[in-house]
Design an enzyme around this catalytic site. Structure first.
Site, PDB file in Angstrom:
ATOM      1  N   SER A   8      -0.540  -6.055  -8.536  1.00 43.15           N
ATOM      2  CA  SER A   8      -1.162  -6.274  -7.232  1.00 43.15           C
ATOM      3  C   SER A   8      -2.433  -7.108  -7.387  1.00 43.15           C
ATOM      4  O   SER A   8      -3.375  -6.703  -8.079  1.00 43.15           O
ATOM      5  CB  SER A   8      -1.499  -4.932  -6.586  1.00 43.15           C
ATOM      6  OG  SER A   8      -2.336  -5.157  -5.476  1.00 43.15           O
ATOM      7  N   HIS A  33       2.384  -9.044  -6.264  1.00 41.89           N
ATOM      8  CA  HIS A  33       2.242  -8.251  -5.034  1.00 41.89           C
ATOM      9  C   HIS A  33       0.950  -8.653  -4.313  1.00 41.89           C
ATOM     10  O   HIS A  33      -0.140  -8.629  -4.905  1.00 41.89           O
ATOM     11  CB  HIS A  33       2.221  -6.768  -5.407  1.00 41.89           C
ATOM     12  CG  HIS A  33       2.228  -5.842  -4.236  1.00 41.89           C
ATOM     13  ND1 HIS A  33       3.367  -5.517  -3.527  1.00 41.89           N
ATOM     14  CD2 HIS A  33       1.214  -5.153  -3.656  1.00 41.89           C
ATOM     15  CE1 HIS A  33       3.064  -4.664  -2.562  1.00 41.89           C
ATOM     16  NE2 HIS A  33       1.761  -4.432  -2.606  1.00 41.89           N
ATOM     17  N   ASP A  35      -1.424  -7.967  -1.050  1.00 46.42           N
ATOM     18  CA  ASP A  35      -1.741  -7.009   0.007  1.00 46.42           C
ATOM     19  C   ASP A  35      -2.505  -7.693   1.129  1.00 46.42           C
ATOM     20  O   ASP A  35      -3.664  -8.071   0.955  1.00 46.42           O
ATOM     21  CB  ASP A  35      -2.569  -5.861  -0.578  1.00 46.42           C
ATOM     22  CG  ASP A  35      -1.755  -5.004  -1.521  1.00 46.42           C
ATOM     23  OD1 ASP A  35      -0.751  -4.419  -1.056  1.00 46.42           O
ATOM     24  OD2 ASP A  35      -2.097  -4.942  -2.712  1.00 46.42           O
ATOM     25  N   MET A  37      -4.345  -7.302   4.484  1.00 42.88           N
ATOM     26  CA  MET A  37      -4.984  -6.232   5.268  1.00 42.88           C
ATOM     27  C   MET A  37      -5.820  -6.856   6.387  1.00 42.88           C
ATOM     28  O   MET A  37      -6.477  -7.876   6.161  1.00 42.88           O
ATOM     29  CB  MET A  37      -5.897  -5.401   4.362  1.00 42.88           C
ATOM     30  CG  MET A  37      -5.186  -4.822   3.157  1.00 42.88           C
ATOM     31  SD  MET A  37      -6.276  -3.724   2.240  1.00 42.88           S
ATOM     32  CE  MET A  37      -5.252  -3.352   0.817  1.00 42.88           C
ATOM     33  N   HIS A  66       2.824  -7.617   1.226  1.00 40.79           N
ATOM     34  CA  HIS A  66       2.818  -6.289   1.849  1.00 40.79           C
ATOM     35  C   HIS A  66       1.805  -6.342   2.991  1.00 40.79           C
ATOM     36  O   HIS A  66       0.599  -6.394   2.742  1.00 40.79           O
ATOM     37  CB  HIS A  66       2.432  -5.282   0.751  1.00 40.79           C
ATOM     38  CG  HIS A  66       2.185  -3.888   1.236  1.00 40.79           C
ATOM     39  ND1 HIS A  66       1.519  -2.956   0.463  1.00 40.79           N
ATOM     40  CD2 HIS A  66       2.519  -3.253   2.393  1.00 40.79           C
ATOM     41  CE1 HIS A  66       1.456  -1.814   1.122  1.00 40.79           C
ATOM     42  NE2 HIS A  66       2.045  -1.970   2.294  1.00 40.79           N
ATOM     43  N   MET A  68      -0.286  -4.906   5.734  1.00 39.99           N
ATOM     44  CA  MET A  68      -0.892  -3.706   6.307  1.00 39.99           C
ATOM     45  C   MET A  68      -1.683  -4.170   7.530  1.00 39.99           C
ATOM     46  O   MET A  68      -2.919  -4.300   7.485  1.00 39.99           O
ATOM     47  CB  MET A  68      -1.785  -3.032   5.261  1.00 39.99           C
ATOM     48  CG  MET A  68      -0.984  -2.289   4.219  1.00 39.99           C
ATOM     49  SD  MET A  68      -1.880  -2.046   2.682  1.00 39.99           S
ATOM     50  CE  MET A  68      -1.498  -3.588   1.879  1.00 39.99           C
ATOM     51  N   MET A 138       4.625   4.137   0.085  1.00 41.11           N
ATOM     52  CA  MET A 138       3.199   4.165  -0.287  1.00 41.11           C
ATOM     53  C   MET A 138       2.912   5.506  -0.970  1.00 41.11           C
ATOM     54  O   MET A 138       3.223   6.569  -0.425  1.00 41.11           O
ATOM     55  CB  MET A 138       2.316   4.053   0.954  1.00 41.11           C
ATOM     56  CG  MET A 138       2.175   2.674   1.561  1.00 41.11           C
ATOM     57  SD  MET A 138       1.530   1.391   0.471  1.00 41.11           S
ATOM     58  CE  MET A 138       0.041   2.100  -0.182  1.00 41.11           C
ATOM     59  N   GLY A 143      -4.913   0.687   1.804  1.00 40.15           N
ATOM     60  CA  GLY A 143      -6.218   0.085   2.089  1.00 40.15           C
ATOM     61  C   GLY A 143      -7.010  -0.301   0.858  1.00 40.15           C
ATOM     62  O   GLY A 143      -7.790  -1.241   0.909  1.00 40.15           O
ATOM     63  N   PHE A 144      -6.802   0.419  -0.230  1.00 41.16           N
ATOM     64  CA  PHE A 144      -7.622   0.163  -1.421  1.00 41.16           C
ATOM     65  C   PHE A 144      -6.814   0.360  -2.699  1.00 41.16           C
ATOM     66  O   PHE A 144      -5.911   1.208  -2.726  1.00 41.16           O
ATOM     67  CB  PHE A 144      -8.834   1.117  -1.446  1.00 41.16           C
ATOM     68  CG  PHE A 144      -9.689   0.985  -0.224  1.00 41.16           C
ATOM     69  CD1 PHE A 144     -10.662  -0.010  -0.146  1.00 41.16           C
ATOM     70  CD2 PHE A 144      -9.492   1.821   0.866  1.00 41.16           C
ATOM     71  CE1 PHE A 144     -11.436  -0.151   1.012  1.00 41.16           C
ATOM     72  CE2 PHE A 144     -10.253   1.682   2.027  1.00 41.16           C
ATOM     73  CZ  PHE A 144     -11.225   0.697   2.102  1.00 41.16           C
ATOM     74  N   GLY A 145      -7.196  -0.394  -3.727  1.00 37.88           N
ATOM     75  CA  GLY A 145      -6.647  -0.161  -5.052  1.00 37.88           C
ATOM     76  C   GLY A 145      -7.414   0.957  -5.745  1.00 37.88           C
ATOM     77  O   GLY A 145      -8.449   1.418  -5.247  1.00 37.88           O
ATOM     78  N   GLY A 146      -6.897   1.407  -6.867  1.00 36.16           N
ATOM     79  CA  GLY A 146      -7.624   2.353  -7.719  1.00 36.16           C
ATOM     80  C   GLY A 146      -7.624   3.792  -7.253  1.00 36.16           C
ATOM     81  O   GLY A 146      -8.435   4.590  -7.725  1.00 36.16           O
ATOM     82  N   ASP A 176       4.162   2.048  -4.486  1.00 39.08           N
ATOM     83  CA  ASP A 176       2.894   1.309  -4.440  1.00 39.08           C
ATOM     84  C   ASP A 176       1.729   2.281  -4.309  1.00 39.08           C
ATOM     85  O   ASP A 176       1.578   2.939  -3.275  1.00 39.08           O
ATOM     86  CB  ASP A 176       2.940   0.339  -3.252  1.00 39.08           C
ATOM     87  CG  ASP A 176       1.714  -0.554  -3.183  1.00 39.08           C
ATOM     88  OD1 ASP A 176       0.889  -0.528  -4.113  1.00 39.08           O
ATOM     89  OD2 ASP A 176       1.609  -1.288  -2.177  1.00 39.08           O
ATOM     90  N   GLY A 177       0.899   2.330  -5.360  1.00 42.00           N
ATOM     91  CA  GLY A 177      -0.329   3.120  -5.318  1.00 42.00           C
ATOM     92  C   GLY A 177      -0.393   4.147  -6.430  1.00 42.00           C
ATOM     93  O   GLY A 177       0.464   5.032  -6.536  1.00 42.00           O
ATOM     94  N   GLY A 178      -1.395   3.988  -7.291  1.00 39.30           N
ATOM     95  CA  GLY A 178      -1.610   4.972  -8.351  1.00 39.30           C
ATOM     96  C   GLY A 178      -0.544   4.974  -9.431  1.00 39.30           C
ATOM     97  O   GLY A 178      -0.358   5.985 -10.120  1.00 39.30           O
ATOM     98  N   GLY A 198      -1.781  -2.193  -9.612  1.00 45.39           N
ATOM     99  CA  GLY A 198      -2.970  -3.032  -9.517  1.00 45.39           C
ATOM    100  C   GLY A 198      -3.952  -2.698 -10.605  1.00 45.39           C
ATOM    101  O   GLY A 198      -4.021  -3.352 -11.655  1.00 45.39           O
ATOM    102  N   SER A 199      -4.719  -1.618 -10.394  1.00 40.26           N
ATOM    103  CA  SER A 199      -5.793  -1.293 -11.341  1.00 40.26           C
ATOM    104  C   SER A 199      -5.260  -1.038 -12.746  1.00 40.26           C
ATOM    105  O   SER A 199      -5.902  -1.414 -13.731  1.00 40.26           O
ATOM    106  CB  SER A 199      -6.608  -0.101 -10.835  1.00 40.26           C
ATOM    107  OG  SER A 199      -5.759   0.928 -10.402  1.00 40.26           O
TER     108      SER A 199
HETATM  109  C1  DX5 Z   1      -3.057  -0.307  -1.424  1.00 38.64           C
HETATM  110  C2  DX5 Z   1      -2.198  -1.443  -1.833  1.00 38.64           C
HETATM  111  C3  DX5 Z   1      -1.763  -1.442  -3.252  1.00 38.64           C
HETATM  112  C4  DX5 Z   1      -2.885  -1.436  -4.268  1.00 38.64           C
HETATM  113  C5  DX5 Z   1      -2.357  -0.682  -5.463  1.00 38.64           C
HETATM  114  O1  DX5 Z   1      -3.118  -0.264  -0.054  1.00 38.64           O
HETATM  115  O2  DX5 Z   1      -1.025  -1.500  -1.051  1.00 38.64           O
HETATM  116  O3  DX5 Z   1      -0.867  -2.508  -3.514  1.00 38.64           O
HETATM  117  O4  DX5 Z   1      -3.300  -2.704  -4.667  1.00 38.64           O
HETATM  118  O5  DX5 Z   1      -3.410  -0.525  -6.360  1.00 38.64           O
HETATM  119  P1  DX5 Z   1      -3.374   0.554  -7.523  1.00 38.64           P
HETATM  120  O6  DX5 Z   1      -2.194   0.221  -8.395  1.00 38.64           O
HETATM  121  O7  DX5 Z   1      -4.690   0.341  -8.211  1.00 38.64           O
HETATM  122  O8  DX5 Z   1      -3.246   1.896  -6.882  1.00 38.64           O
HETATM  123 ZN    ZN Z   2       0.579  -3.010  -1.615  1.00 38.45          ZN
END
Ligand code: DX5
Ligand code: ZN
Length: 217
Positions: A8, A33, A35, A37, A66, A68, A138, A143-146, A176-178, A198-199
């Site tokens: 991501s 990927h 995002d 937003m 993606h 959002m 999801m 909304g956020f990575g990490g 997607d996420g964590g 992502g992270s």
């Molecule tokens: C969050 C995004 C994800 C995000 C994932 O809303 O849709 O794509 O970048 O980041 P990680 O892998 O760090 O959870």
């Molecule tokens: Zn995403």
């Protein structure tokens, strides 16, 4: 079956974006990927079509967007010339899903539905599952990575995989996420075919992203 890994861009180094993207060159079964937003559907803002066109010039991997956003219908038009491979919209943001999917399929090779963690898999009527290429589950609040993986989402993967087999369908199951090396194996075993990370990928201290991708596989 080969699992697609989709780093991501949200966690990339934006001042070194070109160099960062070049680090994925030669990786197989990799999507980028993206995002999108809007500050309404989620409490964050990212990038639009102008930035993505520049990314398309330096990234040869399929672009996986993606959205959002509260108005995905307008985004269908705004992004149609970017060269996206996949357009994923949020189920919660659309009223007339069938009509939306029909229109999206005329503009994009691949169309996906994303479900927030609290939206049940059973919300999607089986006849619509047949019309899309990907379902994104999801596994954090968007909304956020990490953020940390929400463990209850694992049951949704199993449920979706059952529906996929029951109806003889081939859509991808994207998580997607964590996503990290700690949960990737279990996610794939449950039915995930496409992991967004992502992270976990971008935090590799030597920027050896290939090593993190290999760990996920
Ligand atoms: C969050 C995004 C994800 C995000 C994932 O809303 O849709 O794509 O970048 O980041 P990680 O892998 O760090 O959870
Ligand atoms: Zn995403």
């Amino acid at each position: 079956m080969t699992v697609i890994i989709a780093p991501s861009l949200l966690s990339a180094d934006f001042l070194e974006l070109k160099t960062d993207l070049q680090r994925f060159e030669g990786e197989k079964d990799l999507w980028l990927h993206l995002d999108i937003m809007d500050g309404h559907f989620v409490p964050n803002l990212t990038f639009g079509p102008t930035v993505l066109k520049s990314i398309k010039n330096v990234c040869k991997h399929p672009l996986d967007a993606h959205f959002m956003v509260t108005n995905p219908d307008e985004h269908l038009e705004w992004f149609k010339d970017v060269g996206l491979h996949n357009f994923t919209f949020h189920w919660e943001a659309v009223t007339h899903h069938d009509r939306f999917i029909q229109k999206a399929k005329t503009l994009y090779k691949s169309v996906g539905i994303s479900l927030n963690p609290s939206t049940p898999v059973s919300s999607i009527a089986p006849y619509l599952l047949k019309k899309v290429d990907l379902i994104l589950l999801m596994s954090v609040n968007p909304g956020f990575g990490g953020q940390s993986f929400i463990p209850e989402v694992a049951d949704k993967i199993i449920e979706l995989q059952k529906m996929k087999i029951q109806h003889g369908l081939t859509f991808q199951i994207q998580i997607d996420g964590g996503v990290t090396d700690k949960n990737a194996q279990a996610l794939i075993a449950a039915g995930a075919t496409n992991l967004v990370a992502g992270s976990f990928v971008f935090s590799e201290p030597q920027k050896n992203y290939g090593a993190r991708i290999a760990q996920l596989r």
